[in-house]
Design an enzyme around this catalytic site. Sequence first.
Site, PDB file in Angstrom:
ATOM      1  N   ALA A  30       6.343   6.714   0.988  1.00 32.06           N
ATOM      2  CA  ALA A  30       5.117   6.639   1.790  1.00 32.06           C
ATOM      3  C   ALA A  30       4.389   5.338   1.473  1.00 32.06           C
ATOM      4  O   ALA A  30       3.388   5.324   0.770  1.00 32.06           O
ATOM      5  CB  ALA A  30       4.229   7.848   1.503  1.00 32.06           C
ATOM      6  N   GLN A  63       0.844  -1.190   0.000  1.00 27.29           N
ATOM      7  CA  GLN A  63       0.000   0.000   0.000  1.00 27.29           C
ATOM      8  C   GLN A  63       0.880   1.241   0.000  1.00 27.29           C
ATOM      9  O   GLN A  63       1.813   1.341   0.785  1.00 27.29           O
ATOM     10  CB  GLN A  63      -0.853  -0.056   1.272  1.00 27.29           C
ATOM     11  CG  GLN A  63      -1.977   0.884   1.375  1.00 27.29           C
ATOM     12  CD  GLN A  63      -2.926   0.431   2.466  1.00 27.29           C
ATOM     13  OE1 GLN A  63      -3.636  -0.555   2.306  1.00 27.29           O
ATOM     14  NE2 GLN A  63      -2.944   1.123   3.582  1.00 27.29           N
ATOM     15  N   GLY A  64       0.572   2.188  -0.896  1.00 25.38           N
ATOM     16  CA  GLY A  64       1.328   3.425  -0.975  1.00 25.38           C
ATOM     17  C   GLY A  64       0.411   4.624  -1.075  1.00 25.38           C
ATOM     18  O   GLY A  64      -0.731   4.513  -1.532  1.00 25.38           O
ATOM     19  N   TYR A  65       0.919   5.763  -0.663  1.00 26.08           N
ATOM     20  CA  TYR A  65       0.112   6.974  -0.575  1.00 26.08           C
ATOM     21  C   TYR A  65       0.590   8.031  -1.559  1.00 26.08           C
ATOM     22  O   TYR A  65       1.750   8.431  -1.542  1.00 26.08           O
ATOM     23  CB  TYR A  65       0.120   7.504   0.860  1.00 26.08           C
ATOM     24  CG  TYR A  65      -0.624   6.556   1.761  1.00 26.08           C
ATOM     25  CD1 TYR A  65      -1.953   6.785   2.067  1.00 26.08           C
ATOM     26  CD2 TYR A  65      -0.035   5.390   2.227  1.00 26.08           C
ATOM     27  CE1 TYR A  65      -2.668   5.890   2.848  1.00 26.08           C
ATOM     28  CE2 TYR A  65      -0.742   4.487   3.002  1.00 26.08           C
ATOM     29  CZ  TYR A  65      -2.053   4.751   3.306  1.00 26.08           C
ATOM     30  OH  TYR A  65      -2.767   3.859   4.066  1.00 26.08           O
ATOM     31  N   ILE A  66      -0.333   8.479  -2.407  1.00 27.32           N
ATOM     32  CA  ILE A  66      -0.063   9.532  -3.389  1.00 27.32           C
ATOM     33  C   ILE A  66      -0.298  10.897  -2.752  1.00 27.32           C
ATOM     34  O   ILE A  66       0.470  11.831  -2.924  1.00 27.32           O
ATOM     35  CB  ILE A  66      -0.962   9.358  -4.632  1.00 27.32           C
ATOM     36  CG1 ILE A  66      -0.576   8.066  -5.363  1.00 27.32           C
ATOM     37  CG2 ILE A  66      -0.861  10.567  -5.553  1.00 27.32           C
ATOM     38  CD1 ILE A  66      -1.515   7.699  -6.502  1.00 27.32           C
TER      39      ILE A  66
END
Length: 149
Positions: free
Chosen positions: A82, A26-29
Amino acid sequence: MEIERKFLLKNEEWRKYVSKKISIKQGYICNTHDCVIRIRITGETAYITVKGRGTSISRPEYEYEIPSKDAGEMFQLFCQNANLEKTRNIVIYEGHKWEIDEYGGRHKGLITAEVELKTENEEIIIPSFIGKEVTGEAKYYNSNLVKNE
């Protein structure tokens, strides 16, 4: 609208109830107080999710399946600093689906359990393996875990 409660676990008893395991990257833009945009990759399936600000138990959420290739590219371009990995364990208990997440990497050892509800006031039976409720405690939000070293 997403309505969920989050808990810590008090023992390992939950493991005997696991019906499915899912590896999640899971990654955050975008990761602000008002809006979170994340990419989630689970095997060959990928999603983009937009979450807005809400109460401690509910908030607006929009989730869409996207091509895995696009998710991988976006992850590389926008999420390198992130992101997190976890294994999601699915447990069905007294008619509710519990998602028990075991975190890897720098959060190894952290295990949380979430249960989604239909309404904010829905009654649930809390399993014996569930410990302290941490709903609304910002330090346990995935979006904050990626910020904290």
